[in-house]
Design a protein around this motif. Structure first.
Motif, short mmCIF file in Angstrom:
data_model
loop_
_atom_site.label_atom_id
_atom_site.label_comp_id
_atom_site.label_asym_id
_atom_site.label_seq_id
_atom_site.Cartn_x
_atom_site.Cartn_y
_atom_site.Cartn_z
N GLY A 184 0.81 -1.21 0.00
CA GLY A 184 0.00 0.00 0.00
C GLY A 184 0.84 1.26 0.00
N LEU A 185 1.93 1.26 0.75
CA LEU A 185 2.82 2.42 0.79
C LEU A 185 3.48 2.65 -0.56
N LEU A 186 3.85 1.58 -1.23
CA LEU A 186 4.52 1.70 -2.53
C LEU A 186 3.57 2.13 -3.64
N ASP A 187 2.30 2.19 -3.34
CA ASP A 187 1.31 2.59 -4.33
C ASP A 187 1.18 4.10 -4.44
N HIS A 188 1.84 4.84 -3.56
CA HIS A 188 1.78 6.30 -3.59
C HIS A 188 2.62 6.83 -4.75
N SER A 189 2.24 7.98 -5.29
CA SER A 189 2.93 8.51 -6.47
C SER A 189 4.42 8.73 -6.25
N ASP A 190 4.83 9.12 -5.05
CA ASP A 190 6.25 9.35 -4.79
C ASP A 190 7.05 8.05 -4.79
N LEU A 191 6.44 6.97 -4.33
CA LEU A 191 7.14 5.70 -4.19
C LEU A 191 6.83 4.71 -5.30
N ALA A 192 5.76 4.95 -6.05
CA ALA A 192 5.37 4.03 -7.12
C ALA A 192 6.49 3.96 -8.17
N GLY A 193 6.83 2.75 -8.56
CA GLY A 193 7.86 2.56 -9.57
C GLY A 193 9.27 2.61 -9.06
N THR A 194 9.46 2.77 -7.74
CA THR A 194 10.82 2.80 -7.21
C THR A 194 11.42 1.41 -7.14
N VAL A 195 10.56 0.38 -7.09
CA VAL A 195 11.01 -1.01 -7.15
C VAL A 195 10.13 -1.74 -8.16
N ARG A 196 10.63 -2.86 -8.65
CA ARG A 196 9.87 -3.58 -9.67
C ARG A 196 10.15 -5.07 -9.58
N GLY A 197 9.24 -5.83 -10.18
CA GLY A 197 9.43 -7.27 -10.29
C GLY A 197 9.18 -8.01 -8.99
N PRO A 198 9.11 -9.35 -9.06
CA PRO A 198 8.85 -10.13 -7.85
C PRO A 198 9.95 -10.00 -6.80
N GLY A 199 11.16 -9.67 -7.24
CA GLY A 199 12.25 -9.48 -6.29
C GLY A 199 12.32 -8.08 -5.73
N LEU A 200 11.40 -7.19 -6.15
CA LEU A 200 11.36 -5.80 -5.69
C LEU A 200 12.72 -5.13 -5.84
N ARG A 201 13.25 -5.22 -7.04
CA ARG A 201 14.54 -4.61 -7.36
C ARG A 201 14.34 -3.13 -7.67
N ARG A 202 15.20 -2.30 -7.15
CA ARG A 202 15.01 -0.86 -7.32
C ARG A 202 15.25 -0.43 -8.76
N THR A 203 14.66 0.69 -9.15
CA THR A 203 14.75 1.18 -10.52
C THR A 203 15.67 2.39 -10.65
#
Length: 237
Positions: A184-203
């Motif tokens: 839920g926290l990662l769904d905010h516009s500031d944090l959305a897209g900062t990590v990706r994929g099943p491993g939550l690798r940063r972008t």
């Protein structure tokens, strides 16, 4: 709420509720956010010197990543375990950047907040990360995307450690609650897209690779460290 003692996830999750016995130059984070930049400047310079980084922004990024990780850990941990977390009003949260966890933070408050995404976002992202980013910008140029990437990486790091601990203790419900809150926290516009994929690798990159011998972090956006152009330069004085 001390989660760093016996059986807890680790010292990064521990939050002191009394001043450290060793003393320290703790100042409320509210004062830092209001413009008292000295302690943050000293922390950035100390980290840059320890890394041997020729670029001050490397020290700023790594210092920021460490404080962001502490803020997420001391809130997400109790939220997932107990259903509430320390309110962490900046006026009541004291920090000394010369000390390491758990002595770096000292909470003088007593109020707690319910473990919801909105409450965590208000307590950490809005009350701390937004003004912390502004303070770092006062000290020098550093990309907003880098700072929010650090914040996302720090949140995911806390989630990973909580998940590891919960599984090792047979507490799957703790891991599940932490995952729901982090998502839920990662769904905010500031944090959305900062990590990706099943491993939550940063972008984005925290710049650690630009320090001598820094290498790549475990969730780095790069597969191989880029050449920095600094290899042949003399060390900073």
């Amino acid at each position: 709420m001390d989660m760093g003692g016996d059986g807890g996830p680790g010292g990064f999750f521990a939050l002191r509720v009394t001043a450290p016995e060793t003393g320290g130059a703790h100042r409320s984070l509210a004062r830092l956010y209001a413009g008292e930049d000295g302690p943050l400047t000293a922390r950035v310079d100390r980290v840059a010197a320890r890394l041997g980084a020729a670029e001050r922004r490397v020290g700023a990024s790594v210092a920021h990543l460490g404080l962001a990780a502490r803020l997420w850990s001391v809130t997400l941990g109790p939220a997932a375990l107990y259903g509430r977390f320390p309110a962490l009003d900046p006026d009541e949260l004291f920090w000394d950047g010369s000390l390491v966890a758990p002595d770096d933070l000292w909470w003088a408050g007593s109020a707690t907040r319910p473990a919801t995404v909105d409450e965590l976002r208000a307590a950490v992202q809005q009350a701390h990360l937004v003004p912390l980013h502004a303070a770092l910008h006062r000290g020098g140029r550093i990309a907003p995307r880098l700072l929010w990437g650090n914040a996302g990486s720090a949140l995911v790091g806390a989630l990973r450690e909580l998940t590891r601990w919960a599984r090792s203790r047979g507490r799957p419900e703790v891991a599940e609650r932490a995952a729901v809150l982090a998502s839920g926290l990662l769904d905010h516009s500031d944090l959305a897209g900062t990590v990706r994929g099943p491993g939550l690798r940063r972008t984005s990159c925290c710049l650690y690779y630009r320090a001598p011998g820094g290498g790549l972090c475990g969730d780095c956006v790069f597969d191989h460290a880029p050449r920095t152009g600094l290899e042949a330069r003399p060390s900073a004085p």
